[in-house]
Motif scaffolding. Structure first.
Motif, mmCIF file in Angstrom:
data_model
loop_
_atom_site.group_PDB
_atom_site.id
_atom_site.type_symbol
_atom_site.label_atom_id
_atom_site.label_comp_id
_atom_site.label_asym_id
_atom_site.label_seq_id
_atom_site.Cartn_x
_atom_site.Cartn_y
_atom_site.Cartn_z
ATOM 1 N N VAL A 77 -17.304 19.490 26.177
ATOM 2 C CA VAL A 77 -16.904 18.118 25.879
ATOM 3 C C VAL A 77 -18.099 17.371 25.303
ATOM 4 O O VAL A 77 -19.178 17.373 25.904
ATOM 5 N N THR A 78 -17.915 16.756 24.137
ATOM 6 C CA THR A 78 -18.974 15.948 23.535
ATOM 7 C C THR A 78 -18.466 14.520 23.411
ATOM 8 O O THR A 78 -17.301 14.292 23.076
ATOM 9 N N ALA A 79 -19.340 13.575 23.705
ATOM 10 C CA ALA A 79 -18.989 12.159 23.649
ATOM 11 C C ALA A 79 -20.071 11.388 22.920
ATOM 12 O O ALA A 79 -21.244 11.761 22.956
ATOM 13 N N ARG A 80 -19.657 10.303 22.257
ATOM 14 C CA ARG A 80 -20.619 9.473 21.534
ATOM 15 C C ARG A 80 -20.118 8.032 21.472
ATOM 16 O O ARG A 80 -18.905 7.793 21.393
ATOM 17 N N LEU A 81 -21.049 7.097 21.515
ATOM 18 C CA LEU A 81 -20.710 5.691 21.364
ATOM 19 C C LEU A 81 -20.337 5.411 19.918
ATOM 20 O O LEU A 81 -20.971 5.940 18.999
ATOM 21 N N ARG A 82 -19.325 4.598 19.733
ATOM 22 C CA ARG A 82 -18.932 4.154 18.393
ATOM 23 C C ARG A 82 -19.411 2.733 18.158
ATOM 24 O O ARG A 82 -19.928 2.409 17.109
ATOM 25 N N THR A 83 -19.199 1.852 19.154
ATOM 26 C CA THR A 83 -19.558 0.446 19.030
ATOM 27 C C THR A 83 -19.982 -0.061 20.392
ATOM 28 O O THR A 83 -19.276 0.154 21.373
ATOM 29 N N LYS A 84 -21.137 -0.739 20.450
ATOM 30 C CA LYS A 84 -21.582 -1.332 21.713
ATOM 31 C C LYS A 84 -21.659 -2.831 21.530
ATOM 32 O O LYS A 84 -22.408 -3.331 20.696
ATOM 33 N N GLY A 85 -20.831 -3.537 22.295
ATOM 34 C CA GLY A 85 -20.857 -4.990 22.281
ATOM 35 C C GLY A 85 -21.569 -5.520 23.503
ATOM 36 O O GLY A 85 -22.122 -4.762 24.308
ATOM 37 N N GLU A 86 -21.513 -6.824 23.664
ATOM 38 C CA GLU A 86 -22.189 -7.436 24.802
ATOM 39 C C GLU A 86 -21.512 -7.067 26.119
ATOM 40 O O GLU A 86 -22.184 -6.828 27.129
ATOM 41 N N HIS A 87 -20.159 -7.005 26.108
ATOM 42 C CA HIS A 87 -19.431 -6.720 27.344
ATOM 43 C C HIS A 87 -18.571 -5.466 27.264
ATOM 44 O O HIS A 87 -18.201 -4.920 28.295
ATOM 45 N N LEU A 88 -18.226 -5.034 26.071
ATOM 46 C CA LEU A 88 -17.366 -3.861 25.898
ATOM 47 C C LEU A 88 -18.028 -2.841 24.983
ATOM 48 O O LEU A 88 -18.712 -3.202 24.027
ATOM 49 N N THR A 89 -17.804 -1.579 25.292
ATOM 50 C CA THR A 89 -18.346 -0.482 24.494
ATOM 51 C C THR A 89 -17.208 0.489 24.187
ATOM 52 O O THR A 89 -16.418 0.818 25.065
ATOM 53 N N VAL A 90 -17.135 0.935 22.937
ATOM 54 C CA VAL A 90 -16.105 1.882 22.517
ATOM 55 C C VAL A 90 -16.756 3.237 22.290
ATOM 56 O O VAL A 90 -17.807 3.338 21.652
ATOM 57 N N CYS A 91 -16.124 4.283 22.833
ATOM 58 C CA CYS A 91 -16.625 5.656 22.717
ATOM 59 C C CYS A 91 -15.509 6.556 22.208
ATOM 60 O O CYS A 91 -14.336 6.199 22.255
ATOM 61 N N GLU A 92 -15.908 7.740 21.779
ATOM 62 C CA GLU A 92 -14.933 8.783 21.486
ATOM 63 C C GLU A 92 -15.477 10.102 22.001
ATOM 64 O O GLU A 92 -16.681 10.254 22.198
ATOM 65 N N ALA A 93 -14.566 11.037 22.247
ATOM 66 C CA ALA A 93 -14.959 12.337 22.788
ATOM 67 C C ALA A 93 -14.009 13.414 22.274
ATOM 68 O O ALA A 93 -12.865 13.135 21.902
#
Length: 114
Positions: A77-93
């Protein structure tokens, strides 16, 4: 669960997992809940590499797309951040078995301050 973290740094993570008989559904393939747990675990690990001290990532949304069934054996399983905001972060895997994609997932994490 017996997950082995291979790498976790700079907004990404890679984990390995050995799917065994107890992880299978009645059809003899890896249970979807196991696969969802794996992507959630990998993405949470990736988020923790960029979270501040005292910040705890909490999954607020998880979308899992099952591409093909998994069999007993090693899953990567590989995961990576797509977008990091001040309160929310979006990832995909992605989950792969024998270099074939089984799952693609996207999640939103809230950073809880403790």
């Amino acid at each position: 669960m017996g997950v082995h973290v291979e790498r976790a740094d700079d907004g990404s993570a890679s984990i390995r997992f050995e799917a065994r008989e107890e992880h299978l559904n009645p059809a003899g393939t890896v249970h979807g809940g196991v696969l969802a747990t794996l992507v959630d675990t990998a993405m949470g690990t990736a988020v923790r590499t960029v979270a501040g001290d005292g910040d705890v990532p909490a999954t607020s949304q998880l979308t899992v797309t099952y591409l093909r069934p998994g069999r007993p054996g090693e899953l990567v399983v590989t995961a990576r951040l797509r977008t990091k905001g001040e309160h929310l972060t979006v990832c995909e895997a992605d989950v792969e078995q024998e270099d074939r994609g089984l799952v693609h997932a996207v999640a939103t994490f809230a950073l809880l301050h403790h």
